[in-house]
Design an enzyme around this catalytic site. Structure first.
Site, PDB file in Angstrom:
ATOM      1  N   GLU A 186      22.517 -23.536 -40.925  1.00 56.58           N
ATOM      2  CA  GLU A 186      22.213 -23.811 -42.454  1.00 56.58           C
ATOM      3  C   GLU A 186      20.598 -24.389 -41.928  1.00 56.58           C
ATOM      4  O   GLU A 186      19.874 -24.364 -42.375  1.00 56.58           O
ATOM      5  CB  GLU A 186      22.534 -25.599 -42.136  1.00 56.58           C
ATOM      6  N   LYS A 209      30.157 -38.283 -52.231  1.00 53.82           N
ATOM      7  CA  LYS A 209      30.851 -37.145 -52.543  1.00 53.82           C
ATOM      8  C   LYS A 209      31.582 -38.021 -54.209  1.00 53.82           C
ATOM      9  O   LYS A 209      32.067 -37.319 -54.951  1.00 53.82           O
ATOM     10  CB  LYS A 209      32.711 -36.892 -51.545  1.00 53.82           C
ATOM     11  N   PHE A 261      33.333 -40.170 -40.639  1.00 54.74           N
ATOM     12  CA  PHE A 261      33.251 -38.983 -40.047  1.00 54.74           C
ATOM     13  C   PHE A 261      32.246 -38.160 -40.930  1.00 54.74           C
ATOM     14  O   PHE A 261      32.645 -38.275 -42.351  1.00 54.74           O
ATOM     15  CB  PHE A 261      35.140 -38.518 -40.703  1.00 54.74           C
ATOM     16  N   GLN A 262      31.615 -37.620 -40.040  1.00 56.51           N
ATOM     17  CA  GLN A 262      30.394 -37.252 -40.980  1.00 56.51           C
ATOM     18  C   GLN A 262      29.482 -37.383 -41.634  1.00 56.51           C
ATOM     19  O   GLN A 262      28.601 -37.011 -42.365  1.00 56.51           O
ATOM     20  CB  GLN A 262      30.984 -35.295 -41.300  1.00 56.51           C
ATOM     21  N   MET A 303       3.627 -16.893 -25.435  1.00 58.39           N
ATOM     22  CA  MET A 303       2.753 -17.517 -25.380  1.00 58.39           C
ATOM     23  C   MET A 303       2.672 -19.024 -24.579  1.00 58.39           C
ATOM     24  O   MET A 303       1.404 -19.680 -23.690  1.00 58.39           O
ATOM     25  CB  MET A 303       2.579 -18.477 -26.916  1.00 58.39           C
TER      26      MET A 303
HETATM   27  C1  LIG Z   1      11.555 -24.583 -31.674  1.00 60.21           C
HETATM   28  C2  LIG Z   1      10.571 -24.138 -30.267  1.00 60.21           C
HETATM   29  N1  LIG Z   1      10.440 -24.539 -29.368  1.00 60.21           N
HETATM   30  C3  LIG Z   1       9.492 -24.603 -28.276  1.00 60.21           C
HETATM   31  C4  LIG Z   1       8.272 -24.117 -29.659  1.00 60.21           C
HETATM   32  C5  LIG Z   1       7.668 -24.203 -28.323  1.00 60.21           C
HETATM   33  N2  LIG Z   1       6.511 -22.660 -28.375  1.00 60.21           N
HETATM   34  C6  LIG Z   1       5.728 -21.674 -28.653  1.00 60.21           C
HETATM   35  S1  LIG Z   1       5.106 -20.341 -28.574  1.00 60.21           S
HETATM   36  C7  LIG Z   1       6.465 -20.130 -26.925  1.00 60.21           C
HETATM   37  C8  LIG Z   1       6.793 -18.807 -27.041  1.00 60.21           C
HETATM   38  C9  LIG Z   1       7.460 -18.028 -28.801  1.00 60.21           C
HETATM   39  O1  LIG Z   1       7.898 -16.606 -27.104  1.00 60.21           O
HETATM   40  P1  LIG Z   1       8.346 -15.409 -28.154  1.00 60.21           P
HETATM   41  O2  LIG Z   1       9.432 -15.957 -29.332  1.00 60.21           O
HETATM   42  O3  LIG Z   1       9.116 -14.278 -27.201  1.00 60.21           O
HETATM   43  O4  LIG Z   1       7.320 -15.118 -29.517  1.00 60.21           O
HETATM   44  P2  LIG Z   1       5.823 -14.835 -28.181  1.00 60.21           P
HETATM   45  O5  LIG Z   1       4.716 -16.001 -27.998  1.00 60.21           O
HETATM   46  O6  LIG Z   1       6.174 -13.564 -26.950  1.00 60.21           O
HETATM   47  O7  LIG Z   1       5.144 -13.456 -29.211  1.00 60.21           O
HETATM   48  C10 LIG Z   1       7.591 -20.899 -27.367  1.00 60.21           C
HETATM   49  C11 LIG Z   1       8.897 -21.876 -26.397  1.00 60.21           C
HETATM   50  C12 LIG Z   1       8.833 -24.253 -30.546  1.00 60.21           C
HETATM   51  N3  LIG Z   1       6.761 -23.643 -31.303  1.00 60.21           N
HETATM   52  N4  LIG Z   1       9.452 -24.390 -31.708  1.00 60.21           N
END
Ligand SMILES: Cc1ncc(C[n+]2csc(CCOP(=O)(O)OP(=O)(O)O)c2C)c(N)n1
Lengths: 168, 578
Positions: free
Chosen positions: B69, B181, B131-132, B490
């Site tokens: 989803e 529903k 349920f659900q 990041m």
């Molecule tokens: C759903 C979610 N979980 C955690 C984060 C925190 N977060 C921000 S950037 C990042 C790293 C992303 O790594 P990647 O997808 O490999 O991209 P890169 O920064 O290496 O380009 C994380 C974990 C987020 N923004 N969204």
């Protein structure tokens, strides 16, 4: 921080109270009291909310409230003269023999004893917050067993044309 | 039925809808969607929406069955951002509905019009922990523009009409319709209202002449003015007005992250992106401007750094926004206009005259030349910035680019110069990993003939990469560019800079072989390690008539610069080590 009384006219829909209350939490505002009830028009409710904040915060709060789809208008009553009333019921330890004495305390407040039991009685009082607080202080010496009070209901005084009040 | 509706049906080749015919709630819903000119639905079935899916069987609708989803709602979101039309998704009750939550919050933060339809258990079971069962309207109150729980089939047409109106007017946003529903199964004569009347709802705000005059006056007095153009420019389709206004008044334009593409990044007056990872010139412009004109921008803390008193310290701030609650919310303003940017600018342009800004413009130009975005090239090592430059050069800035969240997102915002509105699609406000790939699917469905590139990190891609199934199934020719640094880049950058190189839980070396993963879904997979390979492989990907996943193996240690560390102000900007 100042105390403000905000009047919010809303559609009488299920969940409206939750939406308003959620908005306060989400935006970091505190609700000191809230009352909700019917209005002059069927299908609408009016909420009277007491909250604290500086002008900027209250302004922001009013705008955020107005963004809710079920909110029809938002007015800050505190900007102009307004009437505000609370209701309290106060259960006090007392025997029927003390009735006259207590009546003497209650009467100047235009309050009333509305129930008398073997060892307690109930005082009903309406008025602004300060008046209710003042009566409470006096009754405290008898022993307050239980206290329940509403939030304020409030309305702008009629000398203020409705359009002049701060409405979003 | 109104004449327009009859014509609409004829135009779309839909069998005529009989008004007054007894139909179920499910059928009612689908008829309403047809009348709202919905073409695509992204969704996933389940018990509570079985009546709706049964009505979909053999119907006119194009339904995209995602594999999660979250994929459905991000795809609907990408569709909406790429077109400006509302995105529509369907999920079942309980877990289906709660899987939409992140996507709803994403759309809310970026003001994206969505209509999310969820099923719920029958009303006789509501409140019994059936349920659900999940109270999805309750769960989503803080993250929707509005929501409905439908109690009676006779309310359904009005609710759908209102939902589309609310989602798409004013400041756009997601609206949820939760249908139990029993309502989906109930029958009633079909009707559809011609008009929407919602008391107290301000759908559009045309500013008064007086407000516009004040706005023009404040702007014309400035000698060092700068426009901060946000996502509101794109939402309001005001890019032409913005351009005319900027050119006539000679005011340089900073595009916020959400506003990229709202003013051409290639224009001589463009200063590109400000803020945490913005460029030197844009931030210096804010620091030295005597007037900052916010147009559909909300002065987010990624720009003000949350230090709102030190933000644009020499400037009067003029703010135009369709959402009055944004005016004065984050920064103190001198002049405000509560109104739609498009109509405000349209009214302002005839009144406006050129500012005495030429000295300012040449100063900015000097900074632009002196401090461009830059990185150190390193022989055979593939730099992530070089990958984005390759994407830009190979498409001449004409592609629709979606990103996920992380370093690659910032490099894309920096190195791809967006020329057109709705060509940059990224989760700005919520920063939702997993957004980019499904959003690209939605954008590509909306624009089958355009090149759609999904720039993703190796981390975020793994949050929604199961949607490879649908690019394969429907042959959606999205080009996925994985900027693969084998870590959560990041996070790594922050740990390096602020946590003393303590790299806690960022290692992604044990990821699937993305080429094989793509192939497992029947999608072409390619890989590049060096700049030369990257060019060759990317040319092959663009030439391929179908979806492709390209695994760009890039240098791991690269950081995004410039950077303003959190807590600092815009004048404390790290330009990087080279
Ligand atoms: C759903 C979610 N979980 C955690 C984060 C925190 N977060 C921000 S950037 C990042 C790293 C992303 O790594 P990647 O997808 O490999 O991209 P890169 O920064 O290496 O380009 C994380 C974990 C987020 N923004 N969204």
């Amino acid at each position: 921080m100042q105390q403000h009384t905000i009047s919010v006219l809303v559609n009488d829909q299920p969940g409206v109270l939750t939406r308003v209350a959620t908005l306060f939490g989400q935006r970091g505002f505190n609700i000191d009291s809230i009352t909700v009830g019917g209005t002059e028009e069927q299908g609408l409710s009016r909420m009277i909310i007491s909250t604290g904040g500086d002008d900027r915060q209250i302004n922001q709060l009013m705008k955020q409230l107005h963004k809710l789809i079920d909110v029809i208008s938002v007015t800050n009553l505190s900007e102009n003269p307004f009437v505000s009333r609370e209701l309290a019921l106060i259960k006090v330890t007392a025997s029927p023999s003390q009735l006259a004495e207590l009546n003497g305390i209650v009467e100047p407040f235009r309050a009333a004893i509305v129930d008398v039991g073997p060892s307690s009685l109930i005082v009903q009082v309406t008025g602004d917050t300060e008046k209710i607080d003042a009566l409470l202080v006096l009754l405290q010496s008898y022993g307050v067993i239980e206290l329940t009070r509403t939030g304020s209901v409030a309305m702008a005084r009629s000398i203020v044309p409705v359009t002049a009040a701060a409405t979003v | 039925m109104s004449v327009e509706m009859a014509e609409l049906q004829k135009k779309n080749g839909i069998p005529p809808i009989q008004f007054g015919e007894e139909v179920t709630g499910a059928e009612t819903l689908l008829r309403c969607l047809i009348l709202e000119e919905v073409e695509y639905i992204f969704g996933y079935p389940g018990g509570a929406v079985l009546p709706i899916y049964d009505s979909l069987y053999g119907s006119y609708f194009k339904h995209i069955l995602t594999r999660h989803e979250q994929g459905a709602i991000h795809a609907a979101d990408g569709y909406a951002r790429a077109t400006g039309k509302p995105g529509v998704c369907i999920a079942t009750s309980g877990p289906g509905a709660t899987n939409l939550v992140t996507g709803i919050a994403t759309a809310q933060m970026d003001s994206v019009p969505l209509v999310c339809i969820t099923g719920n258990v029958a009303q006789s079971l509501i409140g019994t922990d059936a349920f659900q069962e999940a109270n999805i309207t309750g769960i989503t109150i803080p993250i929707t523009k509005h929501s409905y729980f439908v109690r009676d089939i006779r309310d359904l047409p009005r609710i759908v009409k209102e939902a589309f109106h609310i989602a798409t007017t004013g400041r756009p946003g997601p609206v949820l319709i939760d249908i139990p529903k029993d309502v989906a199964n109930e029958k009633a004569p079909f009707t559809y209202p011609d008009k929407v009347e919602i008391r107290g709802y301000r759908a559009s705000l045309v500013p008064s002449d007086k407000e516009v005059q004040e706005f023009v006056k404040a702007v014309s007095e400035a000698k060092r003015p700068v426009i901060l153009a946000g996502g509101g420019i794109i939402a309001a389709q005001a890019e032409k007005e913005l351009r005319d206004f900027a050119e006539k008044t000679r005011i340089p334009v900073i595009n916020t992250f959400m506003g990229l593409g709202g003013f051409p990044g290639t224009h001589e007056l463009s200063l590109a992106m400000p803020g945490m990872h913005g460029n030197y010139t844009a931030n210096q412009a804010l620091l030295n401007a005597d007037c900052v004109i916010g147009l559909g921008a909300r002065f987010d803390d990624r720009i003000t750094m949350g230090r709102t008193k030190e933000f644009a310290p020499k400037a009067r701030i003029v703010h135009v926004d369709i959402d009055p609650a944004e005016l004065g919310k984050n920064v103190d303003t001198a002049v405000t206009v509560a109104g739609d940017v498009k109509s405000t600018l349209a009214k302002a342009i005839p009144l406006a005259k050129a500012c005495e800004s030429e000295a300012w413009i040449s100063q900015l130009k000097e900074w632009k030349e002196q401090y461009p975005y830059k990185y150190k090239k390193d022989g055979d090592v593939l730099k992530p910035q070089a990958v984005i430059e390759l994407l830009y050069n190979s498409t001449d800035g004409e592609a629709i680019v979606t990103t996920d969240v992380g370093q690659h997102q910032m490099w894309t915002a920096q190195y791809y110069k967006f020329k057109h509105p709705r060509s940059f699609i990224s989760s700005g406000g919520l920063g939702t990993m997993g957004f980019g790939f499904p959003a690209a699917i939605g954008a590509q469905i909306a624009h089958p003939d355009r090149t759609v590139i999904s720039v993703v990190g190796d981390g975020g891609f793994q949050m929604t990469n199961q949607e490879l199934a649908i690019v394969s199934q429907y042959n959606i020719p999205v080009k996925v560019a994985i900027v693969n640094n084998q870590c959560l880049g990041m996070v790594r950058q922050w740990q390096e800079l602020f946590y003393d190189n303590r790299y806690s839980q960022i290692d992604l070396t044990c990821s699937p072989d993305f080429v094989k993963l793509a192939e497992a879904y029947g999608v072409k997979g390619l890989r590049a390690h060096t700049p030369e390979e990257a060019e060759a492989v990317w040319a092959e990907a663009l030439a391929h008539d179908g979806p492709v996943v390209v695994d760009f193996r890039v240098a791991q240690e690269e950081n995004v610069y410039p950077m303003v560390a959190s807590g600092n102000t815009l004048d404390q900007m790290e330009l990087g080590d080279d």
